[in-house]
Design a protein around this motif. Structure first.
Motif, PDB file in Angstrom:
ATOM      1  N   PHE A  62      34.170  31.405  39.713  1.00  0.00           N
ATOM      2  CA  PHE A  62      34.292  31.802  38.311  1.00  0.00           C
ATOM      3  C   PHE A  62      33.274  32.918  38.006  1.00  0.00           C
ATOM      4  O   PHE A  62      33.616  33.957  37.415  1.00  0.00           O
ATOM      5  CB  PHE A  62      34.030  30.581  37.417  1.00  0.00           C
ATOM      6  CG  PHE A  62      34.202  30.847  35.955  1.00  0.00           C
ATOM      7  CD1 PHE A  62      35.437  31.226  35.439  1.00  0.00           C
ATOM      8  CD2 PHE A  62      33.124  30.731  35.075  1.00  0.00           C
ATOM      9  CE1 PHE A  62      35.599  31.470  34.081  1.00  0.00           C
ATOM     10  CE2 PHE A  62      33.282  30.977  33.726  1.00  0.00           C
ATOM     11  CZ  PHE A  62      34.529  31.351  33.227  1.00  0.00           C
ATOM     12  N   ALA A  63      32.018  32.730  38.468  1.00  0.00           N
ATOM     13  CA  ALA A  63      30.978  33.744  38.247  1.00  0.00           C
ATOM     14  C   ALA A  63      31.331  35.038  38.966  1.00  0.00           C
ATOM     15  O   ALA A  63      31.171  36.141  38.423  1.00  0.00           O
ATOM     16  CB  ALA A  63      29.628  33.223  38.739  1.00  0.00           C
ATOM     17  N   LEU A  64      31.853  34.898  40.204  1.00  0.00           N
ATOM     18  CA  LEU A  64      32.213  36.079  40.996  1.00  0.00           C
ATOM     19  C   LEU A  64      33.290  36.901  40.287  1.00  0.00           C
ATOM     20  O   LEU A  64      33.204  38.126  40.184  1.00  0.00           O
ATOM     21  CB  LEU A  64      32.700  35.633  42.378  1.00  0.00           C
ATOM     22  CG  LEU A  64      33.089  36.740  43.351  1.00  0.00           C
ATOM     23  CD1 LEU A  64      31.846  37.497  43.804  1.00  0.00           C
ATOM     24  CD2 LEU A  64      33.824  36.185  44.553  1.00  0.00           C
ATOM     25  N   LEU A  65      34.310  36.193  39.761  1.00  0.00           N
ATOM     26  CA  LEU A  65      35.411  36.896  39.106  1.00  0.00           C
ATOM     27  C   LEU A  65      34.945  37.535  37.793  1.00  0.00           C
ATOM     28  O   LEU A  65      35.329  38.660  37.480  1.00  0.00           O
ATOM     29  CB  LEU A  65      36.586  35.938  38.861  1.00  0.00           C
ATOM     30  CG  LEU A  65      37.255  35.400  40.136  1.00  0.00           C
ATOM     31  CD1 LEU A  65      38.304  34.363  39.796  1.00  0.00           C
ATOM     32  CD2 LEU A  65      37.869  36.541  40.944  1.00  0.00           C
ATOM     33  N   LEU A  66      34.095  36.829  37.051  1.00  0.00           N
ATOM     34  CA  LEU A  66      33.550  37.416  35.822  1.00  0.00           C
ATOM     35  C   LEU A  66      32.741  38.666  36.146  1.00  0.00           C
ATOM     36  O   LEU A  66      32.852  39.703  35.492  1.00  0.00           O
ATOM     37  CB  LEU A  66      32.631  36.409  35.110  1.00  0.00           C
ATOM     38  CG  LEU A  66      33.271  35.383  34.183  1.00  0.00           C
ATOM     39  CD1 LEU A  66      32.191  34.508  33.576  1.00  0.00           C
ATOM     40  CD2 LEU A  66      34.062  36.076  33.077  1.00  0.00           C
ATOM     41  N   HIS A  67      31.910  38.541  37.195  1.00  0.00           N
ATOM     42  CA  HIS A  67      31.059  39.653  37.619  1.00  0.00           C
ATOM     43  C   HIS A  67      31.926  40.853  38.029  1.00  0.00           C
ATOM     44  O   HIS A  67      31.650  41.992  37.652  1.00  0.00           O
ATOM     45  CB  HIS A  67      30.191  39.198  38.790  1.00  0.00           C
ATOM     46  CG  HIS A  67      28.983  40.044  39.021  1.00  0.00           C
ATOM     47  ND1 HIS A  67      27.812  39.878  38.311  1.00  0.00           N
ATOM     48  CD2 HIS A  67      28.753  41.075  39.866  1.00  0.00           C
ATOM     49  CE1 HIS A  67      26.928  40.761  38.715  1.00  0.00           C
ATOM     50  NE2 HIS A  67      27.463  41.508  39.655  1.00  0.00           N
ATOM     51  N   ALA A  68      32.988  40.550  38.778  1.00  0.00           N
ATOM     52  CA  ALA A  68      33.897  41.616  39.207  1.00  0.00           C
ATOM     53  C   ALA A  68      34.585  42.254  38.002  1.00  0.00           C
ATOM     54  O   ALA A  68      34.762  43.472  37.934  1.00  0.00           O
ATOM     55  CB  ALA A  68      34.937  41.052  40.170  1.00  0.00           C
ATOM     56  N   TRP A  69      34.945  41.416  37.024  1.00  0.00           N
ATOM     57  CA  TRP A  69      35.605  41.935  35.822  1.00  0.00           C
ATOM     58  C   TRP A  69      34.683  42.920  35.093  1.00  0.00           C
ATOM     59  O   TRP A  69      35.083  44.037  34.762  1.00  0.00           O
ATOM     60  CB  TRP A  69      36.005  40.776  34.902  1.00  0.00           C
ATOM     61  CG  TRP A  69      36.354  41.204  33.507  1.00  0.00           C
ATOM     62  CD1 TRP A  69      35.607  41.013  32.392  1.00  0.00           C
ATOM     63  CD2 TRP A  69      37.522  41.937  33.091  1.00  0.00           C
ATOM     64  NE1 TRP A  69      36.224  41.564  31.295  1.00  0.00           N
ATOM     65  CE2 TRP A  69      37.404  42.147  31.687  1.00  0.00           C
ATOM     66  CE3 TRP A  69      38.638  42.433  33.747  1.00  0.00           C
ATOM     67  CZ2 TRP A  69      38.363  42.826  30.954  1.00  0.00           C
ATOM     68  CZ3 TRP A  69      39.600  43.115  33.000  1.00  0.00           C
ATOM     69  CH2 TRP A  69      39.472  43.308  31.636  1.00  0.00           C
ATOM     70  N   VAL A  70      33.429  42.525  34.885  1.00  0.00           N
ATOM     71  CA  VAL A  70      32.499  43.408  34.168  1.00  0.00           C
ATOM     72  C   VAL A  70      32.288  44.709  34.939  1.00  0.00           C
ATOM     73  O   VAL A  70      32.350  45.808  34.375  1.00  0.00           O
ATOM     74  CB  VAL A  70      31.147  42.703  33.928  1.00  0.00           C
ATOM     75  CG1 VAL A  70      30.127  43.668  33.350  1.00  0.00           C
ATOM     76  CG2 VAL A  70      31.321  41.516  32.987  1.00  0.00           C
TER      77      VAL A  70
END
Lengths: 114, 232
Positions: A62-70
């Motif tokens: 979840f953190a990885l995908l959020l980080h990638a999104w930003v």
């Protein structure tokens, strides 16, 4: 300033906190893997079916995908100016990231019930 | 000494070109500005650049020297690799040769309202500041607005109309950090959104090139911290 985080600040905070979580998690996974005797598939399913590990892995992705999104949103905002093209790229990005998230969720649920 | 200098006169040239100059007999210890003045005086009076004080105080002669922004008047010649390649500061429209149109830069500076805003009645005699309060402004007020930092920032190149740029943000923090200023909320609100402040990706080109040794990246970090503090 309003009580709610402004969009720029929110993205920045998400980026920082997801990075911290990922760093801590990677440390945890390295240490917990080094402490295990075998590292095969059986061992992995045993490890990941532990509810704490399962949730920790889920949170990591979840953190990885959020980080990638930003990060990817930043690149699009920097370089892609035409509105329609920008929307297209952001929607495509969101779709890909959501698909990856669902896939991770399926794998983790499967591992719990293995 | 060999120089390769960017030339462009929109009235006569179709496109910019690099012109070679050879300057001999330069005394040791001279600065790049001395070489440019020598070229203008003895070889080519059409070569156009800005300069004024000649000692790194006015900030007029910002230019791109061997790929790095700096002030010609405080750049020693003996440190430069030959041929010395001199171009106008990137990211701003060229008016002629090394002279750029600073309007977008000043517009962003103006946008941060770089002056004290006080809502209370002004004191009858003077503002009082403790030495510690005054110290908070060190490293901020020294900016000479030469534009070296902002024009070396890729985020400013891509969004010069929306991103304030390091120089303006350093001044935004200069007034946020000032204990006499009472417009903290308004200033932070002005910097909200994804562009004005948050296009900074902390690559620190600004810190690298600042001829006064200032640190806009740190100021930007301080603004972010203050925003976070105010919103939770």
């Amino acid at each position: 300033m309003s009580k709610r985080l402004s969009s720029g600040l929110r993205a920045w905070v998400v980026q920082r906190f997801s990075a911290i979580y990922m760093a801590v998690f990677l440390l945890y996974i390295v240490i917990s893997y080094m402490m295990r005797e075998s590292t095969g598939f059986e061992s992995w399913t045993a490890w990941v079916s532990n509810p704490i590990n399962n949730v920790a892995v889920g949170l990591f992705f979840f953190a990885l995908l959020l980080h990638a999104w930003v990060g990817c949103r930043d690149i699009v905002m920097d370089y892609v100016k035409p509105f329609s093209l920008r929307m297209l790229k952001l929607v495509a990005l969101a779709t890909i990231l959501l698909a990856m998230g669902l896939w991770v969720l399926l794998v983790l649920l499967k591992a719990v019930n293995y | 000494m060999q120089f390769s200098i960017y030339r462009y006169n929109p009235e006569t040239d179709n496109e910019p070109y690099m012109q070679q100059y050879n300057v001999s007999g330069l005394a040791s210890g001279l600065m790049l500005l001395d070489a440019l003045l020598s070229i203008k005086a003895s070889q080519d009076e059409s070569l156009t650049f800005r300069s004024s004080c000649g000692e790194g105080v006015c900030g007029s002669d910002g230019m791109n020297i061997n790929g790095r922004n700096g002030l010609a008047c405080v750049t020693p010649l003996h440190d430069l690799k030959e041929p010395v390649e001199i171009r106008p500061m990137p990211g701003l429209p060229v008016i002629r040769d090394l002279v750029v149109d600073m309007t977008p830069f000043y517009a962003q500076y103006r946008a941060v309202k770089p002056y004290l805003t006080v809502h209370d009645p002004e004191p009858e005699v003077e503002y009082h500041q403790t030495p510690r309060e005054r110290d908070a402004l060190d490293g901020l007020y020294e900016c000479i607005l030469c534009g070296c930092c902002t024009t070396s920032c890729p985020s400013f190149w891509w969004n010069p109309d929306k991103f304030r740029g390091p120089a303006a943000l350093l001044q935004a923090w200069r007034f946020l950090a000032d204990n006499r200023d009472q417009a903290t909320q308004e200033r932070l609100e002005d910097l909200e959104g994804a562009y004005s402040l948050f296009r900074c990706h902390t690559i620190m080109n600004c810190v690298d090139v600042c001829p006064k040794g200032l640190n806009p990246t740190k100021a930007i970090g301080n603004i972010r911290k203050l925003m976070l503090k105010q919103s939770i």
